[in-house]
Design an enzyme around this catalytic site. Structure first.
Site, PDB file in Angstrom:
ATOM      1  N   GLU A  94       2.203  -3.741   6.569  1.00  0.00           N
ATOM      2  CA  GLU A  94       0.582  -3.638   6.318  1.00  0.00           C
ATOM      3  C   GLU A  94       0.118  -4.489   5.090  1.00  0.00           C
ATOM      4  O   GLU A  94       0.927  -4.751   4.221  1.00  0.00           O
ATOM      5  CB  GLU A  94       0.223  -2.258   5.984  1.00  0.00           C
ATOM      6  CG  GLU A  94       0.200  -1.344   7.159  1.00  0.00           C
ATOM      7  CD  GLU A  94      -0.055  -0.091   6.937  1.00  0.00           C
ATOM      8  OE1 GLU A  94       0.071   0.834   7.839  1.00  0.00           O
ATOM      9  OE2 GLU A  94      -0.119   0.470   5.667  1.00  0.00           O
ATOM     10  N   CYS A 332      -3.948   2.110  -3.858  1.00  0.00           N
ATOM     11  CA  CYS A 332      -2.646   1.973  -4.198  1.00  0.00           C
ATOM     12  C   CYS A 332      -1.926   3.051  -4.202  1.00  0.00           C
ATOM     13  O   CYS A 332      -2.097   4.190  -4.221  1.00  0.00           O
ATOM     14  CB  CYS A 332      -3.116   1.706  -5.993  1.00  0.00           C
ATOM     15  SG  CYS A 332      -1.537   1.462  -6.935  1.00  0.00           S
TER      16      CYS A 332
END
EC number: 2.1.1.192
Length: 346
Positions: A94, A332
């Site tokens: 990704e 994150c």
């Protein structure tokens, strides 16, 4: 090699010059091909019309131009885009595009999975499957640039970039070259969890910005949440930061994921100031993004504000990062899993 042919996207310009020299071709042909690949986004040798037909035919017989197309893409409420790429062998990675007012930043992956096992990171719950090739790294950028302009590149996606340093350095040489993707060294950042020998080698081989995922102010806490610290404790890591070569007035980015009750106290902030007192650095505070793979909690806003304010009072450059793309698991520490499962129907 793909079907016995060389993937030309795995070659730096010097590699390509050597490859063509073996065919008796001139050096300038390599620059022509590089520009076709990375500035004109050619996906076949037939498009390279300023090459002689016999050279194009030879290249078609001995080489391939690898490519990636997003298999799926999700857009967050805040405009963040997450792209799923399926590789030649069926594995997936990704990439995340983060839009801001004056720029876009693309967060790219360097491995399928990750072996670092950082306790707070969802990607770390997926074992390392393999390294990405230089072509697979570069092709993430090529693919996203067909969708939207990209200004900054950060190696902060899936995997530990410095654990795949050979291919990451090759990719960087393509990304930075004037005949390649033409990114300024100021616009490219490589993040690491703290592989000290590889940090030193990265600094010798290419000029890029460095981000270090620190996340703790004591070895006791860092040993717990980042197993890499048992090999390279804080003393060695900070020494490597001090010696990392950055041009001009650039600073190392210190990434600090704040976890409630673990590393978010005022005492942690005071220790962080002492640790970084002689390192040219800027600090990114990242409130922990909660996910199902971990029992850690996000810090209270009050704790974040106190931590941030103390660092500012000691004249550090500090940013508290807002969580971007958390509604599509693109924030994150959240990469890998949700989008691939949605596509696969699991």
């Amino acid at each position: 090699m793909m079907n016995g042919k060389i993937d030309i996207k795995n070659l730096t310009l010097d590699d390509l010059i050597a490859f063509l020299a073996g065919k008796g071709k001139e050096r300038y042909r390599a620059r022509q091909i590089f520009k076709w690949l990375y500035q004109k986004d050619a996906r076949s040798f037939a498009e390279m019309t300023d090459l002689a037909k016999d050279l194009r035919r030879d290249l078609e017989e001995t080489a391939v131009i690898s490519d990636l197309e997003p298999e799926a893409m999700e857009v967050s409420r805040d405009g963040t885009r997450k792209y799923l790429f399926r590789l030649e062998d069926g594995n997936t990675v990704e990439s995340v595009l983060i839009p801001e007012e004056d720029r876009t930043t693309l967060c790219i992956s360097s491995q399928v999975g990750c072996a670092m096992a950082c306790e707070f990171c969802l990607t770390g719950t997926f074992r390392l499957t393999r390294n990405l090739t230089a072509g697979e790294i570069v092709n993430q950028i090529c693919a996203v640039r067909r969708d939207v302009p990209v200004r900054n590149i950060v190696f902060m996606g899936m995997g530990e970039p410095l654990a795949n340093l050979d291919n990451v350095v090759k990719a960087l040489k393509i990304i930075l070259h004037d005949d390649g993707l033409q990114f300024s060294t100021r616009r490219v950042t490589v993040s690491t969890s703290g592989l000290v020998p590889e940090m030193e080698r990265l600094g010798r081989e290419v000029t890029v910005n460095l981000a270090v995922s620190l996340n703790a102010t004591t070895d006791e806490v860092r040993d717990r949440i980042m197993p890499v610290n048992r090999r390279y404790p804080l003393r060695l890591l900070l020494d490597a930061c001090r010696s990392y070569p950055l041009p001009g007035r650039r600073k190392i980015t210190i990434e600090y994921v704040m976890i409630k009750g673990l590393n978010d106290s005022l005492e942690d902030a005071k220790r962080l100031v002492k640790l970084l007192s002689d390192i040219s650095s800027k600090i990114n505070l990242i409130p922990f993004n909660e996910h199902d793979g971990c029992s850690f909690k996000s810090p209270d806003q009050g704790a974040i504000d106190v931590f941030h304010s103390y660092l500012l009072s000691k004249h550090f450059t500090v940013i508290t990062r807002s969580s971007r793309g958390s509604d599509i698991s693109a924030a994150c520490g959240q990469l890998k899993g949700k989008l691939d499962k949605n596509v696969s129907g699991i």
